[in-house]
Design a protein around this motif. Structure first.
Motif, PDB file in Angstrom:
ATOM      1  N   LYS A 110     -92.976 -27.222   7.181  1.00 46.09           N
ATOM      2  CA  LYS A 110     -92.151 -26.544   7.906  1.00 46.09           C
ATOM      3  C   LYS A 110     -91.722 -25.114   7.861  1.00 46.09           C
ATOM      4  O   LYS A 110     -91.963 -24.266   8.712  1.00 46.09           O
ATOM      5  CB  LYS A 110     -90.912 -27.413   8.406  1.00 46.09           C
TER       6      LYS A 110
ATOM      7  N   GLY B  47     -92.738 -22.113  10.101  1.00 43.71           N
ATOM      8  CA  GLY B  47     -91.912 -21.172  10.615  1.00 43.71           C
ATOM      9  C   GLY B  47     -92.312 -19.651  10.285  1.00 43.71           C
ATOM     10  O   GLY B  47     -92.133 -18.767  10.918  1.00 43.71           O
TER      11      GLY B  47
ATOM     12  N   LEU C 229     -87.370 -22.863  15.950  1.00 49.89           N
ATOM     13  CA  LEU C 229     -87.356 -22.518  14.307  1.00 49.89           C
ATOM     14  C   LEU C 229     -86.395 -23.239  13.607  1.00 49.89           C
ATOM     15  O   LEU C 229     -86.329 -23.546  12.471  1.00 49.89           O
ATOM     16  CB  LEU C 229     -87.394 -20.927  14.071  1.00 49.89           C
TER      17      LEU C 229
ATOM     18  N   LEU D  49     -90.775 -28.006  15.089  1.00 50.85           N
ATOM     19  CA  LEU D  49     -91.901 -27.196  14.240  1.00 50.85           C
ATOM     20  C   LEU D  49     -93.255 -27.609  14.493  1.00 50.85           C
ATOM     21  O   LEU D  49     -94.142 -26.905  14.444  1.00 50.85           O
ATOM     22  CB  LEU D  49     -91.757 -27.070  12.615  1.00 50.85           C
TER      23      LEU D  49
ATOM     24  N   GLY E 167     -95.137 -29.875  11.343  1.00 50.47           N
ATOM     25  CA  GLY E 167     -94.098 -30.230  10.731  1.00 50.47           C
ATOM     26  C   GLY E 167     -94.088 -31.083   9.546  1.00 50.47           C
ATOM     27  O   GLY E 167     -93.183 -31.046   8.649  1.00 50.47           O
TER      28      GLY E 167
ATOM     29  N   GLY F 209     -87.627 -22.667   9.804  1.00 50.80           N
ATOM     30  CA  GLY F 209     -88.287 -23.801   9.104  1.00 50.80           C
ATOM     31  C   GLY F 209     -87.602 -24.502   7.766  1.00 50.80           C
ATOM     32  O   GLY F 209     -88.083 -25.275   7.358  1.00 50.80           O
TER      33      GLY F 209
END
Length: 436
Positions: free
Chosen positions: A106, A110, A166, A239, A315, A376
């Motif tokens: 993540k 991000g 985010l 994400l 993710g 993230g």
């Protein structure tokens, strides 16, 4: 051992897959003076508390292996490694071994999105519908995890934004978190952004994921939100959806964008959504913990990560090596540059690792209560990081330049206290250094 020994596991779908690193409230960590002093003198700490814990976990047979990388600024990390890739095989784990990092993916996703913010192709408070029009008129459950029929829904009060994606505040759900009709809807539509094993595991759904990020995003837009956008922090598929946003905004496939903008420039040659056959020899086995015993749930030589994933899971989909993830962390504490190669501006890195939560977003009784959230990852003081479902954990402290990461492979992550306690071990060793 036969897999049937998992017939009655004491793990839930939620606990098996979630991966939230809990950075304790004191994790502004080393303090700027200490960090700079240790870097200036080339201090190589022995990290006794971390070393003892790693050694005890492996010696007691709790895990097949455990490895920590601890570094300052742009200095090489100190690597503490014990154990083997797979129990019963004498191949030691090292800095180039491959680990399922799950939700430690993540922060990478991000940061990739923040690169597009820097490029002017995205904006933090830009409505998602400007990128993905299907999200223009979202409906929201009246009751969290309640019904999803027409009478159970109300219109979204405000648009979903990139900032909300985010920071897990977009109101999206997660199949590993939600219950009731909404969870069933995710499974029926193939909105399954993760994988564990080729082998069926009791308590873990076996829904077939849709075949592309585009299909995932389109399908997700047809399912109600579980919360009003911007209202509350709630762990979600946001994400993963950002992966599709990155594709549309950049004009590249998500995995190609990561390779071109992050992995190749940073020399992250061992980070994959699918483990190549040529690299299988350094891949770890993932274990499920049953009554304190590690039992293989995803053996390295028959892992689901040897297959092409349904789509690149932003993710929780990456496999990486401790060396590679440390290079990602070195870039962060280096303000966007590593070994003379700049991948993003320092101001962007500072923004990405700061608290980006929307004003008014509630965090009470969530995993991030009283803390912040960036691109993230959790933000605690000047520390930024997150953990993975198979016991991994990583964070950087932007003030001191400290890099810390823990790698092992077991599920669920809360079967042992090591992931949650890793920042405390770091603090314990730092306090000893400070007093030395």
């Amino acid at each position: 051992m036969a897999f049937r020994e998992f017939d009655q596991p004491q793990v839930s779908r939620r606990s098996l897959l979630r991966g939230g690193l809990l950075l304790g409230a004191g994790t502004a960590l080393a303090g700027v003076p200490l960090g700079r002093q240790l870097m200036a003198h080339g201090h190589a700490a022995s990290w006794p508390a971390i070393r003892a814990t790693v050694e005890s976990y492996v010696a007691e047979g709790k895990v097949a292996n455990m490895l920590a990388t601890m570094g300052w600024g742009q200095n090489d990390p100190e690597v503490i490694a014990r154990g083997v890739l797979t129990l019963g095989r004498n191949v030691p784990a090292d800095q180039d071994s491959l680990y399922r990092i799950y939700s430690m993916t993540k922060p990478i996703t991000g940061i990739a999105a923040m690169m597009l913010v820097e490029d002017g192709k995205l904006a933090l408070d830009q409505p998602l519908a400007e990128i993905l029009p299907a999200y223009a008129n979202m409906m929201v459950q009246k009751e969290y995890d309640g019904g999803i029929g027409e009478g159970d829904l109300v219109p979204a009060e405000r648009p979903i934004t990139i900032r909300q994606l985010l920071t897990h505040t977009a109101g999206l759900g997660y199949g590993i978190i939600q219950k009731g009709p909404i969870r069933a809807a995710y499974e029926e539509r193939g909105l399954v952004p993760g994988q564990v094993s080729r082998v069926p595991i009791p308590g873990l759904g076996r829904a077939q994921a849709v075949g592309s990020l585009e299909a995932f995003a389109n399908g997700l837009a047809k399912v109600p939100l579980v919360l009003q956008p911007g209202a509350k922090w709630s762990y979600s598929v946001s994400l993963d959806l950002l992966g599709r946003v990155i594709e549309v905004a950049s004009g590249q496939s998500f995995d190609a964008f990561l390779k071109a903008r992050l992995f190749d420039p940073l020399g992250m040659t061992s980070t994959f959504f699918r483990v190549p056959e040529s690299e299988q020899g350094r891949f770890t086995t993932n274990y499920g913990i049953l009554n304190g015993m590690p039992l293989p749930i995803d053996p390295a030589d028959s892992s689901i990560y040897l297959d092409e994933p349904a789509f690149p899971f932003g993710g929780a989909g990456l496999v990486s090596s401790p060396r590679d993830y440390d290079r990602f962390q070195r870039m962060l504490v280096g303000g966007g540059a590593l070994e003379g190669t700049r991948v993003m501006a320092e101001a962007t890195v500072r923004l990405a690792t700061s608290n980006l939560l929307p004003e008014g977003a509630e965090t009470v009784a969530t995993w991030v209560a009283g803390e912040g959230f960036g691109a993230g990852g959790r933000v605690t003081g000047t520390a930024f990081g997150w953990g993975g479902a198979a016991g991994t954990a990583a964070f950087v402290d932007m003030a001191s330049g400290l890099r810390a990461a823990l790698f092992t492979q077991y599920m669920p992550s809360e079967a042992y206290p090591i992931q949650r306690g890793f920042p405390d071990l770091v603090m314990q060793d730092l306090a000893a250094m400070k007093g030395a």
